[in-house]
Design a protein around this motif. Structure first.
Motif, short mmCIF file in Angstrom:
data_model
loop_
_atom_site.label_atom_id
_atom_site.label_comp_id
_atom_site.label_asym_id
_atom_site.label_seq_id
_atom_site.Cartn_x
_atom_site.Cartn_y
_atom_site.Cartn_z
N GLU A 230 0.76 -1.04 0.06
CA GLU A 230 0.13 -0.03 0.02
C GLU A 230 1.05 1.27 0.11
OE1 GLU A 230 -3.36 0.35 -0.10
OE2 GLU A 230 -3.56 -1.80 -0.51
N ILE A 231 0.54 2.24 -0.79
CA ILE A 231 1.35 3.65 -0.78
C ILE A 231 0.54 4.51 0.03
CG2 ILE A 231 2.10 5.59 -2.18
CD1 ILE A 231 3.48 2.62 -2.98
N SER A 232 1.28 4.97 1.21
CA SER A 232 0.36 5.97 2.02
C SER A 232 0.38 7.34 1.55
CB SER A 232 1.22 5.98 3.38
OG SER A 232 2.47 6.29 3.32
N ARG A 233 -0.93 8.04 1.72
CA ARG A 233 -0.86 9.29 1.08
C ARG A 233 -1.73 9.87 2.22
NH1 ARG A 233 -3.78 8.14 -5.00
NH2 ARG A 233 -3.11 6.02 -5.09
N ILE A 234 -1.52 11.36 1.87
CA ILE A 234 -2.17 12.49 2.70
C ILE A 234 -2.79 13.28 1.88
CG2 ILE A 234 -0.06 13.97 2.84
CD1 ILE A 234 -0.96 14.88 5.41
N VAL A 235 -4.04 13.75 2.24
CA VAL A 235 -4.70 14.68 1.49
C VAL A 235 -4.91 15.96 2.54
CG1 VAL A 235 -7.01 15.60 0.36
CG2 VAL A 235 -6.13 12.93 0.37
N PRO A 236 -3.89 16.98 2.29
CA PRO A 236 -4.05 17.90 3.30
C PRO A 236 -5.28 19.07 3.03
CG PRO A 236 -2.23 17.93 1.88
CD PRO A 236 -3.15 17.01 1.29
N ASP A 237 -5.83 19.69 4.26
CA ASP A 237 -6.67 20.63 3.87
C ASP A 237 -5.89 22.05 3.60
OD1 ASP A 237 -5.63 21.81 6.17
OD2 ASP A 237 -6.90 21.23 7.59
N ALA A 238 -7.01 23.10 3.49
CA ALA A 238 -6.19 24.15 2.63
C ALA A 238 -5.12 24.85 3.74
CB ALA A 238 -7.23 25.20 2.57
N THR A 239 -5.24 24.88 4.95
CA THR A 239 -4.08 25.37 5.73
C THR A 239 -3.03 24.71 5.63
OG1 THR A 239 -5.78 26.14 7.18
CG2 THR A 239 -3.70 26.12 8.17
N ALA A 240 -3.07 23.14 5.79
CA ALA A 240 -1.82 22.47 5.71
C ALA A 240 -1.27 22.51 4.40
CB ALA A 240 -2.19 20.91 5.88
N LEU A 241 -1.93 22.78 3.23
CA LEU A 241 -1.27 22.90 1.96
C LEU A 241 -0.54 24.15 1.63
CD1 LEU A 241 -1.29 20.74 -0.38
CD2 LEU A 241 -3.31 21.96 -1.48
N LYS A 242 -1.12 25.05 2.36
CA LYS A 242 -0.46 26.43 2.36
C LYS A 242 1.11 26.44 2.93
CE LYS A 242 -4.50 29.37 2.28
NZ LYS A 242 -5.43 30.52 3.15
N GLN B 91 -9.74 25.96 -0.76
CA GLN B 91 -8.97 24.66 -0.94
C GLN B 91 -8.52 24.66 -2.44
OE1 GLN B 91 -8.48 22.16 1.37
NE2 GLN B 91 -6.93 21.19 -0.17
N PHE B 92 -9.16 25.24 -3.39
CA PHE B 92 -8.74 25.27 -4.67
C PHE B 92 -7.43 26.20 -4.76
CE2 PHE B 92 -8.68 27.19 -9.14
CZ PHE B 92 -8.66 25.88 -9.66
N ASP B 93 -7.79 27.37 -4.26
CA ASP B 93 -6.60 28.29 -4.28
C ASP B 93 -5.29 27.99 -3.68
OD1 ASP B 93 -8.50 30.24 -5.54
OD2 ASP B 93 -9.03 31.38 -3.45
N SER B 94 -5.53 27.21 -2.58
CA SER B 94 -4.33 26.54 -1.95
C SER B 94 -3.65 25.53 -3.04
CB SER B 94 -4.85 26.01 -0.71
OG SER B 94 -5.23 26.77 0.30
N ASN B 95 -4.56 24.64 -3.57
CA ASN B 95 -4.02 23.68 -4.59
C ASN B 95 -3.39 24.65 -5.70
OD1 ASN B 95 -5.62 21.54 -3.30
ND2 ASN B 95 -7.09 21.59 -4.56
#
Length: 201
Positions: free
Chosen positions: A5-17, A98-102
């Motif tokens: 399994e490949i571990s992944r994270i889906v960050p929220d907007a704050t974490a992505l920033k 979230q889109f802006d952070s992406n």
């Protein structure tokens, strides 16, 4: 073929920033590729002082990207490790924030990827001939519908994810002749055409 399994994270907007900072992005890449490290070791590699790297490590830990390694070789230096192998973004149903952070993260990631590709090109002439033959620099432009473009992208991604699932995990002892190999996938509507046509409507 055994897979994992490949571990992944889906960050929220704050974490992505927080991750979009170029130093943090590179540090996370180092921990994912090279395994656990201390602030001092990362500082030496990045040309920074350990205070700065400690701050960035705390930020990465606060947002769930890294954690303290379970085995601490010494009490003097804290060792950190990545919690996931991959970061996912542009997930369906994203809010405007979230889109802006992406978008901001995509720009930071692209900058780092270009830097990595340039370093690889700089080292190309010093590679053994058999590894030189594994290097590929190509681009393909073709006319497609949205459905065809998504199908092609998904097919390529599945091929790459399958290769990752079959490869040794981070920190594994590699057998002789086995090296880390990077494939970067960039797929997009050709620039300067779609936006112009939409604006003419």
């Amino acid at each position: 073929m055994k897979t994992r399994e490949i571990s992944r994270i889906v960050p929220d907007a704050t974490a992505l920033k927080a991750l979009a900072h170029p130093v943090r992005l590179r540090m996370l890449g180092m921990l994912r590729i090279d395994g656990p490290a201390t602030a001092t070791r990362l500082a030496e590699r990045l040309g920074l002082n350990s205070g700065a790297t400690s701050y960035h490590l705390r930020q990465l830990a606060q947002h769930g990207f890294i954690e303290e390694a379970p085995d601490q070789p010494s009490r003097r230096d804290r060792w950190w490790r990545a919690r996931h192998e991959s970061t996912s973004f542009f997930e369906p149903g994203a809010t405007e924030e979230q889109f802006d952070s992406n978008v901001a993260f995509a720009q930071a990631a692209l900058t780092e990827q270009v830097n990595v590709m340039q370093r690889a090109q700089d080292e190309f002439v010093g590679l053994p001939p058999d590894w030189q033959a594994t290097t590929q620099i190509s681009d393909f432009t073709m006319a497609m519908t949205v459905e065809q473009a998504n199908a092609l992208k998904d097919k390529l991604l599945e091929l790459l994810w399958q290769a990752m699932r079959e490869a040794p995990g981070p920190g594994a002892d590699l057998q002789p002749g086995v090296e880390l190999y990077t494939v970067m996938l960039h797929a997009f509507p050709y620039p300067g055409r779609l936006n112009t046509r939409e604006g003419d409507r």
